[in-house]
Design an enzyme around this catalytic site. Structure first.
Site, PDB file in Angstrom:
ATOM      1  N   ASN A  81       0.857  -1.199   0.058  1.00  0.00           N
ATOM      2  CA  ASN A  81       0.160  -0.067   0.052  1.00  0.00           C
ATOM      3  C   ASN A  81       0.936   1.150  -0.023  1.00  0.00           C
ATOM      4  O   ASN A  81       1.464   1.722   0.989  1.00  0.00           O
ATOM      5  CB  ASN A  81      -0.665   0.186   1.280  1.00  0.00           C
ATOM      6  CG  ASN A  81      -2.288  -0.734   0.949  1.00  0.00           C
ATOM      7  OD1 ASN A  81      -2.387  -1.016  -0.114  1.00  0.00           O
ATOM      8  ND2 ASN A  81      -2.930  -1.119   2.136  1.00  0.00           N
ATOM      9  N   HIS A  82       0.942   1.993  -1.188  1.00  0.00           N
ATOM     10  CA  HIS A  82       1.553   3.224  -1.222  1.00  0.00           C
ATOM     11  C   HIS A  82       0.770   4.395  -0.471  1.00  0.00           C
ATOM     12  O   HIS A  82      -0.351   4.375  -0.173  1.00  0.00           O
ATOM     13  CB  HIS A  82       1.785   3.688  -2.639  1.00  0.00           C
ATOM     14  CG  HIS A  82       2.490   2.767  -3.475  1.00  0.00           C
ATOM     15  ND1 HIS A  82       3.230   3.007  -4.774  1.00  0.00           N
ATOM     16  CD2 HIS A  82       3.104   1.514  -3.300  1.00  0.00           C
ATOM     17  CE1 HIS A  82       3.815   2.123  -5.186  1.00  0.00           C
ATOM     18  NE2 HIS A  82       3.927   1.127  -4.482  1.00  0.00           N
ATOM     19  N   GLN A  83       1.523   5.476  -0.235  1.00  0.00           N
ATOM     20  CA  GLN A  83       0.983   6.589   0.583  1.00  0.00           C
ATOM     21  C   GLN A  83      -0.096   7.318  -0.381  1.00  0.00           C
ATOM     22  O   GLN A  83       0.090   7.511  -1.597  1.00  0.00           O
ATOM     23  CB  GLN A  83       2.039   7.721   0.637  1.00  0.00           C
ATOM     24  CG  GLN A  83       1.555   8.768   1.550  1.00  0.00           C
ATOM     25  CD  GLN A  83       2.688   9.896   2.028  1.00  0.00           C
ATOM     26  OE1 GLN A  83       3.799   9.634   1.142  1.00  0.00           O
ATOM     27  NE2 GLN A  83       2.647  10.874   2.658  1.00  0.00           N
TER      28      GLN A  83
END
Ligand SMILES: CC(C)(COP(=O)(O)OP(=O)(O)OC[C@H]1O[C@@H](n2cnc3c(N)ncnc32)[C@H](O)[C@@H]1OP(=O)(O)O)[C@@H](O)C(=O)NCCC(=O)NCCS
Length: 212
Positions: A81-83
């Protein structure tokens, strides 16, 4: 026991001479992957089915006993999960040369541990997203993308996975969750097979009622 053979939870191959099916527990090396006895996968190894699982996130994949995991299933962990609360999702901090330290955990969409119950059947190529909890006895349809929690003894399918139906009425589900057949000894479970595999649910209900 059939043909005098006792099921062995420490054996890797539950079917002699067939490499493409393994009991997962004896093969797992990553301390953040915890799997119960007799859970199997239709593959010759397990850990490559757990992706984006980085030690620094500390997230765990916990799977109960007697789960049936089909080929192509993927457990996507929190490192995937990226920012998403900034204008760019590009993970500069993970790539060499870019002037960025890792974001604070509060700036990452961390969803916690992935927890799968006991006797869960996960269909072919299903994807289990970070932080999902799947209850005992649930069934995940082939090619599903599971992004939210699944209640015990519930069938879900699709992308996003939605409930198709509960497998049994609430009384029988409650009895099964109290009975916890998967926690009994190998000998007891062996003796319970006629009940566990009987499709006359009224008979099953009475048999389990007499035992809880
Ligand atoms: C989910 C599953 C168990 C079937 O459950 P079921 O309760 O008998 O469901 P049905 O076949 O009656 O289908 C009910 C509805 O769900 C849909 N559906 C069933 N499986 C689906 C899936 N994997 N993805 C999307 N939709 C699905 C059906 O098309 C049907 O839709 P409709 O009501 O619009 O016609 C089965 O479809 C499945 O996916 N099995 C996994 C098989 C597998 O991967 N095995 C691996 C080897 S062990």
């Amino acid at each position: 026991m059939k043909e005098g053979k006792r099921p062995d939870p420490n054996a890797v191959h539950p079917i002699a001479g067939y490499e493409k099916e393994i009991y997962v527990k004896p093969t797992v090396r990553n301390p953040n992957i915890i799997v119960g006895e007799f859970t199997y996968i239709a593959d010759s190894e397990f850990e490559s089915h757990v992706t984006h699982h980085y030690e620094w996130n500390g997230d765990k994949l916990m799977i109960g006993k007697f789960c049936q995991i089909a080929a192509g299933v993927e457990f996507v962990m929190n490192g995937a999960n990226h920012q998403i609360n900034a204008v760019s999702t590009f993970p500069f901090y993970t790539l060499e040369g870019w002037n960025m330290n890792p974001p604070a955990p509060s700036d990452l969409p961390l969803k916690g541990d992935t927890i799968i119950g006991n006797d869960v059947w996960i269909g072919q190529n299903a994807v289990i997203l970070p932080g999902v909890h799947i209850g005992d006895g649930a069934i995940i349809g082939a090619n599903s993308v599971v992004g939210s929690n699944v209640s015990p003894y519930t069938i879900v399918a699709g992308n996003p996975a939605k409930m198709l139906r509960k497998r049994f009425d609430d009384e029988l589900i409650d009895l099964l969750l109290r009975f916890k057949w998967w926690d009994k000894s190998i000998e007891e479970i062996d003796g319970l097979i006629p009940i566990l595999t009987c499709s006359d649910l009224e008979k099953v209900r009475e048999e389990i009622k007499a035992r809880v």
